[in-house]
Scaffold this motif. Structure first.
Motif, PDB file in Angstrom:
ATOM      1  N   GLU A 145      15.053   8.353 -18.580  1.00  0.00           N
ATOM      2  CA  GLU A 145      16.604   7.280 -17.719  1.00  0.00           C
ATOM      3  C   GLU A 145      15.968   7.118 -16.077  1.00  0.00           C
ATOM      4  O   GLU A 145      15.016   6.936 -15.544  1.00  0.00           O
ATOM      5  N   TRP A 181      27.144   1.869 -16.378  1.00  0.00           N
ATOM      6  CA  TRP A 181      26.469   2.810 -15.695  1.00  0.00           C
ATOM      7  C   TRP A 181      27.370   3.959 -16.928  1.00  0.00           C
ATOM      8  O   TRP A 181      28.280   3.881 -17.524  1.00  0.00           O
ATOM      9  N   MET A 182      26.440   4.839 -16.814  1.00  0.00           N
ATOM     10  CA  MET A 182      27.687   6.091 -17.494  1.00  0.00           C
ATOM     11  C   MET A 182      27.031   7.605 -16.759  1.00  0.00           C
ATOM     12  O   MET A 182      26.130   7.225 -15.182  1.00  0.00           O
ATOM     13  N   ARG A 240      22.358   2.022 -18.407  1.00  0.00           N
ATOM     14  CA  ARG A 240      22.504   2.103 -19.527  1.00  0.00           C
ATOM     15  C   ARG A 240      22.573   0.379 -20.125  1.00  0.00           C
ATOM     16  O   ARG A 240      23.292  -0.628 -19.320  1.00  0.00           O
TER      17      ARG A 240
END
Length: 142
Positions: free
Chosen positions: A94, A118-119, A141
């Motif tokens: 990631e 985005w997370m 993401r």
């Protein structure tokens, strides 16, 4: 493994150059690179994630911004240490950004970054070795 590493390093160096970055050093199978802005660092990380140079290679990339001390071609300081902790928090292939780097991306407002999702990861005190307090990190993401 040597062939895999050489292919990955060649691709990473090509992309560092393409996004006007500077290779600082390799650390095992990883690169430390510096870019003029968080957007260029993100573009490099996304391009490298898309094509690592070898299909067996998956990357984790951590991006942080701030002042650094340059000495004999190497970088030192809290910014460098924090970026290393961002990478260390990643478990899978990631791209993660510090809150400061994401704010910089958002402030720049590049069209190519507008559609990114985005997370948010809220870290409690002690979760980033050597850094006290609560921190927010952002995982990209798409």
């Amino acid at each position: 493994m040597s062939i895999v590493r050489r292919a990955h390093f060649a691709q990473s160096r090509k992309l560092i150059d393409q996004f006007h970055g500077r290779e600082i050093k390799t650390i095992g199978d990883s690169f430390m690179a510096a870019f003029k802005c968080a957007g260029a660092a993100l573009d490099y990380a996304r391009a490298l994630q898309e094509n690592t140079g070898h299909p067996e290679v998956k990357i984790r990339a951590g991006i942080h911004i701030g002042p650094m001390h340059v000495e004999e071609g190497d970088l030192f300081g809290g910014t460098v240490n924090f970026a290393a902790r961002v990478v260390g928090a990643i478990k899978d292939a990631e791209i993660w950004l510090s809150d400061r780097a994401k704010e910089d991306i958002d402030r720049l407002g590049a069209v190519k970054h507008k559609g990114l999702k985005w997370m948010q990861h809220n870290l409690e005190p002690g979760q980033l070795k050597g850094f006290k307090g609560k921190y927010t990190l952002w995982a990209m993401r798409e």
